[in-house]
Design a protein around this motif. Structure first.
Motif, PDB file in Angstrom:
ATOM      1  N   ARG A  11      29.144  38.777  32.658  1.00  0.00           N
ATOM      2  CA  ARG A  11      30.251  38.926  31.707  1.00  0.00           C
ATOM      3  C   ARG A  11      29.816  39.697  30.467  1.00  0.00           C
ATOM      4  NH1 ARG A  11      31.123  33.648  33.743  1.00  0.00           N
ATOM      5  NH2 ARG A  11      33.099  33.520  34.828  1.00  0.00           N
ATOM      6  N   GLN A  12      28.603  39.474  29.990  1.00  0.00           N
ATOM      7  CA  GLN A  12      28.106  40.197  28.818  1.00  0.00           C
ATOM      8  C   GLN A  12      27.955  41.684  29.121  1.00  0.00           C
ATOM      9  OE1 GLN A  12      24.520  37.989  28.051  1.00  0.00           O
ATOM     10  NE2 GLN A  12      25.562  36.461  26.797  1.00  0.00           N
ATOM     11  N   VAL A  13      27.415  42.010  30.290  1.00  0.00           N
ATOM     12  CA  VAL A  13      27.223  43.414  30.680  1.00  0.00           C
ATOM     13  C   VAL A  13      28.570  44.114  30.822  1.00  0.00           C
ATOM     14  CG1 VAL A  13      26.465  44.897  32.586  1.00  0.00           C
ATOM     15  CG2 VAL A  13      24.967  43.091  31.748  1.00  0.00           C
TER      16      VAL A  13
ATOM     17  N   ARG B  70      20.812  37.593  35.775  1.00  0.00           N
ATOM     18  CA  ARG B  70      20.333  36.235  36.012  1.00  0.00           C
ATOM     19  C   ARG B  70      21.424  35.165  36.046  1.00  0.00           C
ATOM     20  NH1 ARG B  70      15.855  35.943  38.455  1.00  0.00           N
ATOM     21  NH2 ARG B  70      15.525  33.881  37.632  1.00  0.00           N
ATOM     22  N   SER B  71      22.650  35.519  35.663  1.00  0.00           N
ATOM     23  CA  SER B  71      23.723  34.524  35.653  1.00  0.00           C
ATOM     24  C   SER B  71      25.071  35.226  35.582  1.00  0.00           C
ATOM     25  CB  SER B  71      23.580  33.579  34.454  1.00  0.00           C
ATOM     26  OG  SER B  71      23.809  34.290  33.254  1.00  0.00           O
TER      27      SER B  71
ATOM     28  N   GLY C 147      17.865  33.726  43.021  1.00  0.00           N
ATOM     29  CA  GLY C 147      18.592  33.340  41.814  1.00  0.00           C
ATOM     30  C   GLY C 147      19.029  34.493  40.943  1.00  0.00           C
ATOM     31  N   PHE C 148      19.319  35.647  41.533  1.00  0.00           N
ATOM     32  CA  PHE C 148      19.832  36.743  40.716  1.00  0.00           C
ATOM     33  C   PHE C 148      21.066  37.356  41.366  1.00  0.00           C
ATOM     34  CE2 PHE C 148      16.640  38.711  43.433  1.00  0.00           C
ATOM     35  CZ  PHE C 148      17.238  39.889  43.835  1.00  0.00           C
ATOM     36  N   TYR C 149      21.738  38.180  40.575  1.00  0.00           N
ATOM     37  CA  TYR C 149      22.989  38.797  40.986  1.00  0.00           C
ATOM     38  C   TYR C 149      22.877  40.306  40.864  1.00  0.00           C
ATOM     39  CZ  TYR C 149      24.700  34.076  40.152  1.00  0.00           C
ATOM     40  OH  TYR C 149      24.871  32.717  40.176  1.00  0.00           O
ATOM     41  N   VAL C 150      23.583  41.014  41.755  1.00  0.00           N
ATOM     42  CA  VAL C 150      23.666  42.473  41.724  1.00  0.00           C
ATOM     43  C   VAL C 150      25.137  42.834  41.642  1.00  0.00           C
ATOM     44  CG1 VAL C 150      23.280  44.584  43.066  1.00  0.00           C
ATOM     45  CG2 VAL C 150      21.519  42.813  43.004  1.00  0.00           C
TER      46      VAL C 150
ATOM     47  N   GLU D 100      37.489  47.710  42.700  1.00  0.00           N
ATOM     48  CA  GLU D 100      37.108  46.328  42.422  1.00  0.00           C
ATOM     49  C   GLU D 100      35.611  46.249  42.220  1.00  0.00           C
ATOM     50  OE1 GLU D 100      38.341  44.008  45.808  1.00  0.00           O
ATOM     51  OE2 GLU D 100      36.593  44.578  46.970  1.00  0.00           O
ATOM     52  N   LEU D 101      35.183  45.109  41.695  1.00  0.00           N
ATOM     53  CA  LEU D 101      33.762  44.829  41.489  1.00  0.00           C
ATOM     54  C   LEU D 101      33.362  43.636  42.336  1.00  0.00           C
ATOM     55  CD1 LEU D 101      33.691  45.047  37.595  1.00  0.00           C
ATOM     56  CD2 LEU D 101      32.938  46.804  39.200  1.00  0.00           C
ATOM     57  N   GLU D 102      32.133  43.661  42.817  1.00  0.00           N
ATOM     58  CA  GLU D 102      31.542  42.519  43.506  1.00  0.00           C
ATOM     59  C   GLU D 102      30.260  42.131  42.795  1.00  0.00           C
ATOM     60  OE1 GLU D 102      32.617  42.614  48.240  1.00  0.00           O
ATOM     61  OE2 GLU D 102      30.599  43.149  47.617  1.00  0.00           O
ATOM     62  N   VAL D 103      30.104  40.849  42.575  1.00  0.00           N
ATOM     63  CA  VAL D 103      28.873  40.291  42.035  1.00  0.00           C
ATOM     64  C   VAL D 103      28.214  39.567  43.194  1.00  0.00           C
ATOM     65  CG1 VAL D 103      27.853  38.761  40.334  1.00  0.00           C
ATOM     66  CG2 VAL D 103      29.917  40.056  39.755  1.00  0.00           C
ATOM     67  N   LEU D 104      27.167  40.168  43.734  1.00  0.00           N
ATOM     68  CA  LEU D 104      26.479  39.595  44.887  1.00  0.00           C
ATOM     69  C   LEU D 104      25.452  38.567  44.435  1.00  0.00           C
ATOM     70  CD1 LEU D 104      25.768  42.831  46.932  1.00  0.00           C
ATOM     71  CD2 LEU D 104      27.556  41.155  47.333  1.00  0.00           C
ATOM     72  N   SER D 105      25.577  37.352  44.922  1.00  0.00           N
ATOM     73  CA  SER D 105      24.604  36.306  44.663  1.00  0.00           C
ATOM     74  C   SER D 105      23.518  36.433  45.725  1.00  0.00           C
ATOM     75  CB  SER D 105      25.283  34.939  44.741  1.00  0.00           C
ATOM     76  OG  SER D 105      24.331  33.914  44.610  1.00  0.00           O
ATOM     77  N   LEU D 106      22.289  36.708  45.290  1.00  0.00           N
ATOM     78  CA  LEU D 106      21.196  36.957  46.224  1.00  0.00           C
ATOM     79  C   LEU D 106      20.107  35.899  46.112  1.00  0.00           C
ATOM     80  CD1 LEU D 106      20.906  40.811  45.765  1.00  0.00           C
ATOM     81  CD2 LEU D 106      22.071  39.572  47.583  1.00  0.00           C
ATOM     82  N   GLU D 107      19.329  35.815  47.162  1.00  0.00           N
ATOM     83  CA  GLU D 107      18.204  34.883  47.202  1.00  0.00           C
ATOM     84  C   GLU D 107      17.266  35.183  46.036  1.00  0.00           C
ATOM     85  OE1 GLU D 107      14.719  33.624  50.356  1.00  0.00           O
ATOM     86  OE2 GLU D 107      16.435  34.782  51.052  1.00  0.00           O
TER      87      GLU D 107
END
Length: 101
Positions: free
Chosen positions: A58-60, A52-53, A26-29, A17-24
């Motif tokens: 989704r684009q990556v 950044r969003s 305003g960015f995601y890892v 699975e994948l996780e998109v971490l929302s971090l302080e």
């Protein structure tokens, strides 16, 4: 792990699975979970990729085989204020790669 390695591992069925971490800030890892543990996505310079969003996520991942994906956000307010008893689990919401909403 870079995007090419991610795609190869996903095609081989080595990513659970994948996780998109929302971090302080305003960015995601993006993290991929394998049998050996989590791996973060890196850019061409070897740095952890900061997205950044969710649209950029989704684009990556546009050419990546479909995998379960979760948007993960830790609830900092609860940790700071101490309002809840017991363990604090992050908010995990399914993130669709097909639909922006």
């Amino acid at each position: 792990m870079n995007i090419q390695q991610l795609n190869e591992m996903a095609a081989a069925g080595r990513i659970n699975e994948l996780e998109v971490l929302s971090l302080e800030g305003g960015f995601y890892v993006l993290r991929a979970f394998t049998g050996d543990g989590p791996l973060s996505l890196h850019d061409e310079h070897g740095e952890v990729m900061r997205l950044r969003s969710t649209t950029e996520v989704r684009q990556v991942l546009a050419d990546t085989p479909t995998l379960p994906c979760w948007l993960v956000q830790h609830v900092v307010h609860d940790e700071m204020c101490g309002l809840r008893d017991g363990p604090l689990a992050p908010l995990r919401v399914p993130l669709s790669m097909d639909r922006p909403w």
